[in-house]
Design a protein around this motif. Sequence first.
Motif, PDB file in Angstrom:
ATOM      1  N   TRP A  93       0.835  -1.204   0.000  1.00 25.50           N
ATOM      2  CA  TRP A  93       0.000   0.000   0.000  1.00 25.50           C
ATOM      3  C   TRP A  93       0.870   1.255   0.000  1.00 25.50           C
ATOM      4  O   TRP A  93       0.379   2.354  -0.166  1.00 25.50           O
ATOM      5  CB  TRP A  93      -0.932   0.005   1.219  1.00 25.50           C
ATOM      6  N   GLU A 100      -6.243  -3.904  -6.719  1.00 26.27           N
ATOM      7  CA  GLU A 100      -5.120  -4.010  -5.781  1.00 26.27           C
ATOM      8  C   GLU A 100      -5.600  -3.820  -4.347  1.00 26.27           C
ATOM      9  O   GLU A 100      -5.081  -4.453  -3.429  1.00 26.27           O
ATOM     10  CB  GLU A 100      -4.023  -2.977  -6.136  1.00 26.27           C
ATOM     11  N   ASN A 101      -6.585  -2.949  -4.145  1.00 28.55           N
ATOM     12  CA  ASN A 101      -7.119  -2.773  -2.785  1.00 28.55           C
ATOM     13  C   ASN A 101      -7.688  -4.081  -2.255  1.00 28.55           C
ATOM     14  O   ASN A 101      -7.515  -4.428  -1.081  1.00 28.55           O
ATOM     15  CB  ASN A 101      -8.237  -1.714  -2.766  1.00 28.55           C
ATOM     16  N   ILE A 150      -4.767  -6.433  -1.367  1.00 29.59           N
ATOM     17  CA  ILE A 150      -4.023  -6.024  -0.166  1.00 29.59           C
ATOM     18  C   ILE A 150      -4.873  -6.213   1.090  1.00 29.59           C
ATOM     19  O   ILE A 150      -4.431  -6.805   2.085  1.00 29.59           O
ATOM     20  CB  ILE A 150      -3.569  -4.540  -0.300  1.00 29.59           C
ATOM     21  N   ASN A 151      -6.101  -5.729   1.048  1.00 38.70           N
ATOM     22  CA  ASN A 151      -6.943  -5.795   2.261  1.00 38.70           C
ATOM     23  C   ASN A 151      -7.248  -7.230   2.661  1.00 38.70           C
ATOM     24  O   ASN A 151      -7.247  -7.574   3.837  1.00 38.70           O
ATOM     25  CB  ASN A 151      -8.259  -5.037   2.052  1.00 38.70           C
ATOM     26  N   SER A 209      -8.563   2.205  -0.035  1.00 39.91           N
ATOM     27  CA  SER A 209      -7.116   2.092  -0.112  1.00 39.91           C
ATOM     28  C   SER A 209      -6.524   2.284   1.273  1.00 39.91           C
ATOM     29  O   SER A 209      -6.995   3.119   2.047  1.00 39.91           O
ATOM     30  CB  SER A 209      -6.602   3.158  -1.068  1.00 39.91           C
ATOM     31  N   LEU A 210      -5.471   1.513   1.587  1.00 41.36           N
ATOM     32  CA  LEU A 210      -4.804   1.683   2.884  1.00 41.36           C
ATOM     33  C   LEU A 210      -3.778   2.811   2.829  1.00 41.36           C
ATOM     34  O   LEU A 210      -3.401   3.367   3.839  1.00 41.36           O
ATOM     35  CB  LEU A 210      -4.060   0.396   3.252  1.00 41.36           C
ATOM     36  N   GLY A 211      -3.312   3.090   1.615  1.00 37.29           N
ATOM     37  CA  GLY A 211      -2.288   4.124   1.483  1.00 37.29           C
ATOM     38  C   GLY A 211      -2.869   5.398   0.907  1.00 37.29           C
ATOM     39  O   GLY A 211      -4.057   5.494   0.630  1.00 37.29           O
TER      40      GLY A 211
END
Length: 439
Positions: free
Chosen positions: A207, A217-218, A221-222, A306-308
């Motif tokens: 992220w 991608e979210n 990743i999550n 999104s985490l980032g």
Amino acid sequence: MAAATPPDMENFVVGLIGMGDMGKMYARRLSTAGWRVMACDREEKYDDLVKEFPENSNVQILRNGHLVSRASNYIIYSVEAAAIGRVVSQFGPSTKLGAIVGGQTSCKDPEIKAFEEYLPSDVDIVSCHSLHGPSVDSRGQPLVLIKHRASDESFARVETVLRCLGSTHVYLTAKEHDRITADTQAVTHAAFLSMGKAWHATKQFPWEGARYVGGIENVKINLMLRIYAQKWHVYAGLAILNPEAHKQINQFAKSTTELYHLMLEGRRDELRDRVYAAKEKVFGAEGNPKWAAQPLLRDDVLDRFSLGKRPDSPPLPNNHLSLLAMVDCWSALGIVPYDHMICSTPLFRLWLGVTEHVYRTPGLLDECLRVGLDDNTFRRDDLHFTIAACGWAECVALRQFETWRERFAVTQKFFEPRFAGAMEVGNAMIKSVLESSKE
Ligand SMILES: NC(=O)C1=CN([C@@H]2O[C@H](COP(=O)(O)OP(=O)(O)OC[C@H]3O[C@@H](n4cnc5c(N)ncnc54)[C@H](OP(=O)(O)O)[C@@H]3O)[C@@H](O)[C@H]2O)C=CC1
Ligand SMILES: O=C(O)C(=O)Cc1ccc(O)cc1
């Protein structure tokens, strides 16, 4: 007593053996609905559980499974899958005469074998499996019910008790359950576990930076973080102990490796033919698709989670080896994932949703092939993903619980600092996706 309790169930007691995450969730939901619950965990946890469930909570904590078994009309074992044989051998013989027994483990083969071996013959067997984690709202989620050895009356009683979860009841045999969940759970987890290993091996928090940005991608990743934030035994158990899972996890590793080789060696036509043949087998031919008119996921919904920080530059095109391998695996095994929605977890629905997105969005699959063949950006990550997928498959095939635990634990430690935030974002993402798919 529950509001709609039939007269013959007025003094009905539900027993829970194993008060971990799932046992406690069941204890809370059932007791809130008015059912009398008797529960235990290991004897050393008795005092803590008594504090957590005071006398007025309608949950009575007992010291061990003998005491729960002799006093309950319907006993649910909610222990580690690998421990089910040992625990049932210990407490099964104490089961009340004529009671009903079931289990909540994620894999039914060892559970049913343990019941057949250790329960007295006058005991009915009705097993269950809630297809969601303890922090997910049970309403509307699939709840598998297995009438393995039971009268219609006993089965109806189990349904009467579990109806308070508000889940959708799915009726299967133990074998059907294991075959379908090998796909919706074991092989799905193998993909996310491999992503985590690949990012760990390349020392990336995906992220951070601009390589992994955007809706697909979210999800990767999550959900990867969500799995590594949980207890290892849940994932090890449902992969290693499910006889149906070995073949599927092995095929996923084989598909990953073979597609990676085709990309690495630039075998353009072979790669394209193979990917498009798998697409047709899994998702149907042009003009006769197996997907619904509306996509399972809306891209704009996923973009929000999104985490980032969102970078200003557009997302980097990715070849999505993990998704191509998943479809190749389904195709090789003749699996149509939509048929498995009856046993879908929220995680599987998101996974199938992003996979479908790549295959039905015009131009996206061709972009994956182009990146896979002509662009080295993800080559190193893909190498580690391939190594990881093969590593998990070997570990499962050899039934190596201890190696599985160690592989999981080192990567869990790497990602640990971000678990709290990831669970929050992951829960919000699942909630939002479930709501948007109802619209
Ligand atoms: N977590 C999830 O998302 C889901 C899990 N499941 C399944 O449900 C089962 C339970 O999972 P979960 O609650 O997450 O796991 P937990 O580890 O949180 O709970 C299992 C509990 O059983 C206890 N236990 C072990 N042996 C005994 C015994 N002899 N007597 C009484 N208690 C005992 C364990 O104690 P100790 O830790 O000391 O061994 C632990 O507290 C598993 O089989 C899992 O596959 C099903 C659906 C979802
Ligand atoms: O959604 C998933 O796959 C999870 O990770 C949660 C989970 C884990 C084990 C189960 O038996 C059911 C659900």
